[in-house]
Design a protein around this motif. Structure first.
Motif, PDB file in Angstrom:
ATOM      1  N   GLU A 201      56.621   9.438  66.085  1.00 46.53           N
ATOM      2  CA  GLU A 201      56.686  11.166  66.536  1.00 46.53           C
ATOM      3  C   GLU A 201      57.009  11.908  65.078  1.00 46.53           C
ATOM      4  OE1 GLU A 201      57.361  12.657  70.334  1.00 46.53           O
ATOM      5  OE2 GLU A 201      57.327  10.630  71.153  1.00 46.53           O
ATOM      6  N   LEU A 202      58.439  11.615  64.696  1.00 43.01           N
ATOM      7  CA  LEU A 202      58.851  12.015  63.719  1.00 43.01           C
ATOM      8  C   LEU A 202      58.097  11.973  62.142  1.00 43.01           C
ATOM      9  CD1 LEU A 202      62.361  10.820  64.226  1.00 43.01           C
ATOM     10  CD2 LEU A 202      61.719  13.129  64.302  1.00 43.01           C
ATOM     11  N   SER A 203      57.771  10.637  62.043  1.00 46.95           N
ATOM     12  CA  SER A 203      56.886  10.151  60.792  1.00 46.95           C
ATOM     13  C   SER A 203      55.682  10.854  60.558  1.00 46.95           C
ATOM     14  CB  SER A 203      56.649   8.623  60.826  1.00 46.95           C
ATOM     15  OG  SER A 203      56.073   8.448  59.648  1.00 46.95           O
ATOM     16  N   ASP A 204      55.060  11.075  61.960  1.00 50.41           N
ATOM     17  CA  ASP A 204      53.700  11.607  61.895  1.00 50.41           C
ATOM     18  C   ASP A 204      53.835  13.217  61.681  1.00 50.41           C
ATOM     19  OD1 ASP A 204      52.457   9.208  62.523  1.00 50.41           O
ATOM     20  OD2 ASP A 204      52.197   9.522  64.429  1.00 50.41           O
ATOM     21  N   ALA A 205      54.985  13.912  62.205  1.00 45.51           N
ATOM     22  CA  ALA A 205      54.938  15.102  61.977  1.00 45.51           C
ATOM     23  C   ALA A 205      55.228  15.590  60.613  1.00 45.51           C
ATOM     24  CB  ALA A 205      56.102  15.817  62.823  1.00 45.51           C
ATOM     25  N   ILE A 206      56.079  14.761  59.945  1.00 48.32           N
ATOM     26  CA  ILE A 206      56.499  15.032  58.521  1.00 48.32           C
ATOM     27  C   ILE A 206      55.098  14.590  57.724  1.00 48.32           C
ATOM     28  CG2 ILE A 206      57.734  13.880  56.484  1.00 48.32           C
ATOM     29  CD1 ILE A 206      60.027  13.224  58.549  1.00 48.32           C
TER      30      ILE A 206
ATOM     31  N   ASP B 292      56.201  22.818  63.766  1.00 46.29           N
ATOM     32  CA  ASP B 292      56.557  22.818  65.424  1.00 46.29           C
ATOM     33  C   ASP B 292      56.776  21.618  65.749  1.00 46.29           C
ATOM     34  OD1 ASP B 292      56.365  25.610  65.237  1.00 46.29           O
ATOM     35  OD2 ASP B 292      54.362  25.756  65.999  1.00 46.29           O
ATOM     36  N   GLN B 293      55.727  20.444  65.569  1.00 44.96           N
ATOM     37  CA  GLN B 293      55.851  19.420  65.816  1.00 44.96           C
ATOM     38  C   GLN B 293      57.044  18.455  65.515  1.00 44.96           C
ATOM     39  OE1 GLN B 293      53.085  20.762  64.799  1.00 44.96           O
ATOM     40  NE2 GLN B 293      51.378  19.864  65.363  1.00 44.96           N
ATOM     41  N   LEU B 294      57.537  18.854  64.209  1.00 44.25           N
ATOM     42  CA  LEU B 294      58.738  18.148  63.723  1.00 44.25           C
ATOM     43  C   LEU B 294      60.070  18.717  64.262  1.00 44.25           C
ATOM     44  CD1 LEU B 294      60.069  16.320  61.773  1.00 44.25           C
ATOM     45  CD2 LEU B 294      59.955  18.078  59.797  1.00 44.25           C
ATOM     46  N   ASP B 295      59.848  19.907  64.476  1.00 44.12           N
ATOM     47  CA  ASP B 295      61.226  20.613  65.119  1.00 44.12           C
ATOM     48  C   ASP B 295      61.376  20.133  66.556  1.00 44.12           C
ATOM     49  OD1 ASP B 295      61.663  21.996  62.694  1.00 44.12           O
ATOM     50  OD2 ASP B 295      60.693  24.030  63.514  1.00 44.12           O
ATOM     51  N   ALA B 296      60.162  20.024  67.178  1.00 38.51           N
ATOM     52  CA  ALA B 296      60.135  19.317  68.820  1.00 38.51           C
ATOM     53  C   ALA B 296      60.757  17.860  68.499  1.00 38.51           C
ATOM     54  CB  ALA B 296      58.937  19.634  69.334  1.00 38.51           C
ATOM     55  N   ALA B 297      60.323  16.966  67.652  1.00 37.18           N
ATOM     56  CA  ALA B 297      60.756  15.641  67.699  1.00 37.18           C
ATOM     57  C   ALA B 297      62.141  15.599  67.378  1.00 37.18           C
ATOM     58  CB  ALA B 297      59.839  14.940  66.716  1.00 37.18           C
ATOM     59  N   LYS B 298      62.756  16.598  66.410  1.00 38.47           N
ATOM     60  CA  LYS B 298      64.170  16.312  66.168  1.00 38.47           C
ATOM     61  C   LYS B 298      65.031  16.932  67.300  1.00 38.47           C
ATOM     62  CE  LYS B 298      64.023  17.399  61.224  1.00 38.47           C
ATOM     63  NZ  LYS B 298      64.355  18.756  60.016  1.00 38.47           N
ATOM     64  N   ALA B 299      64.564  17.682  67.857  1.00 39.50           N
ATOM     65  CA  ALA B 299      65.439  18.030  68.981  1.00 39.50           C
ATOM     66  C   ALA B 299      65.413  17.324  70.165  1.00 39.50           C
ATOM     67  CB  ALA B 299      64.824  19.408  69.502  1.00 39.50           C
TER      68      ALA B 299
END
Length: 435
Positions: A263-268, A281-288
């Motif tokens: 999920e992190l890799s795909d958002a990046i 938004d996807q990256l911030d959500a996955a980080k949180a």
């Protein structure tokens, strides 16, 4: 492979060439290469894969440490007469080989001035010529690519050139494989022109990112072979996903963790491939969601680990460099490989965590099963750069190049085949089962 570029950008400037640099014939008949590094040290490489860093001790005597470790390996090098190319290595005398060198400049894609060099073995006999297509590094291939001497020392010509935006070549640095492939086509033409009647078989050797560029170039010009070293048949985005998965698996995590890390890799990947317009938004959500998980610190990938510590604003600012490089994030290598009838050798590392070989091997096997002239060689315990390693804590430290790797490269360029090549697992054309 972008990780390699980052390391290169952080390295020091290239040293000036000196009389130590060269290919040497030792008294036992073997060859030894002495190369510059990005410091005031030198590096020696033997055809069997052994290598070490040389640090000046006194006068022109140098001490060696094993591979890229800091451990002395007991080998001393003394340059008896540097100007005349005489040395003593590990108790053997050596003489610098009189390789034939021609410097040149030529026009690449769009007329960009590229600077190159043809190095041929001594004599007038016809020899194979390998055009070296290097990877994502930002440094000068003419300065640092030791194959330009290692190949001629073994009877194979080499054409090395600084790709656009690096070293002495003009133009802007790019990762546009189409542009780089056009430059490689021009490099083959220049190599043939300079070699003249001495040119026998002519082909490409592409390392790392060059594994995308060299096959593409081979669809645009006639060559006799393509050699790929630790390259990929997947896209840069797929590379990062596969690298994230392999590294976590090696650290003992299961598929449920890998799915979360993706999920992190795909958002990046979305952030970068959308030119910084989507995915935040996807990256911030996955980080949180996962930032406090015990495995979070172990997410690496090819480029994910560089982006994860950054804030959105830092990504937008530092990501501007990625935009100027024109990275083809979704590049699909398979249509190129499916139509390429040129014989290919793919040399891959089983433990490569920068450019994992698993899916690439499966895709190449599917092409072999269709009758395409592809040979694959998987070297065990080898990582990116075809180096073997030892562990220092949780970090890898390279100790040598894989045994048989250089000899396989040389033989394939010559059109010969004399296995075994170290411990490599080789699959020849026509011998691959349908995956």
């Amino acid at each position: 492979m972008l990780a390699t570029l980052l390391a290169a950008l952080l390295a020091g400037s290239a040293p000036a060439a000196d009389c130590h640099i060269g290919a040497y014939r030792l008294s036992d008949g073997s060859t030894l290469d002495i190369a510059p590094t990005d410091t005031d040290a030198l590096r020696w490489r033997h055809i069997d894969g052994s290598t070490g860093k040389l640090t000046r001790a006194a006068n022109d005597t140098w001490t060696s440490t094993l591979g890229w470790t800091d451990r002395p390996d007991g080998k001393d090098v003394r340059f008896v007469d540097c100007a005349k190319g005489k040395l003593s290595f590990d108790g053997k005398s050596g003489q610098r080989m009189p390789l034939q060198v021609q410097e040149t400049s030529f026009a690449g894609d769009g007329g960009t001035r590229l600077v190159g060099r043809l190095i041929l073995p001594p004599g007038q006999a016809k020899v194979p010529v390998v055009v070296l297509v290097h990877g994502a590094e930002h440094d000068s291939a003419m300065q640092f690519d030791a194959m330009q001497r290692e190949l001629p020392a073994q009877g194979v010509g080499a054409f090395v050139y600084d790709k656009r935006g690096t070293g002495s070549s003009a133009g802007s640095y790019t990762q546009d494989y189409g542009v780089l492939a056009s430059d490689a086509v021009a490099a083959v033409a220049e190599a043939r022109r300079l070699a003249g009647a001495r040119a026998g078989r002519v082909g490409y050797r592409g390392g790392s990112q060059g594994g995308w560029v060299a096959p593409l170039a081979a669809t645009r010009t006639k060559v006799d072979f393509v050699i790929v070293g630790y390259g990929l048949a997947v896209s840069p985005l797929e590379e990062d996903r596969e690298a994230v998965a392999l590294d976590l698996k090696l650290k003992g995590y299961d598929q449920s963790v890998i799915d979360k890390a993706w999920e992190l890799s795909d958002a990046i990947g979305l952030v970068l491939s959308s030119n910084l317009t989507q995915g935040f938004d996807q990256l911030d959500a996955a980080k949180a969601k996962y930032g406090k998980e015990p495995w979070y610190k172990d997410v690496r990938g090819d480029f994910s680990y560089m982006v994860l510590p950054m804030s959105d604003d830092e990504i937008r600012e530092k990501g501007k460099a990625f935009l100027s490089w024109n990275v083809p994030w979704h590049y699909d290598a398979m249509p190129v490989l499916e139509k390429l009838q040129t014989p290919q050798l793919w040399e891959l590392g089983e433990d490569d965590i920068d450019a994992p070989s698993g899916e690439t091997l499966r895709r190449l096997a599917s092409l072999q099963a269709k009758g395409l002239p592809i040979t694959t060689a998987l070297f065990p315990h080898a990582e990116h750069g075809m180096t073997e390693y030892e562990m220092k804590g949780r970090e890898r430290v390279s100790t040598r190049y894989s045994a048989g790797y250089m000899q396989m490269t040389i033989d394939y360029a010559k059109g010969t085949w004399h296995p075994p090549y170290g411990a490599s697992k080789v699959v020849m054309p026509g011998n691959a089962a349908t995956p």
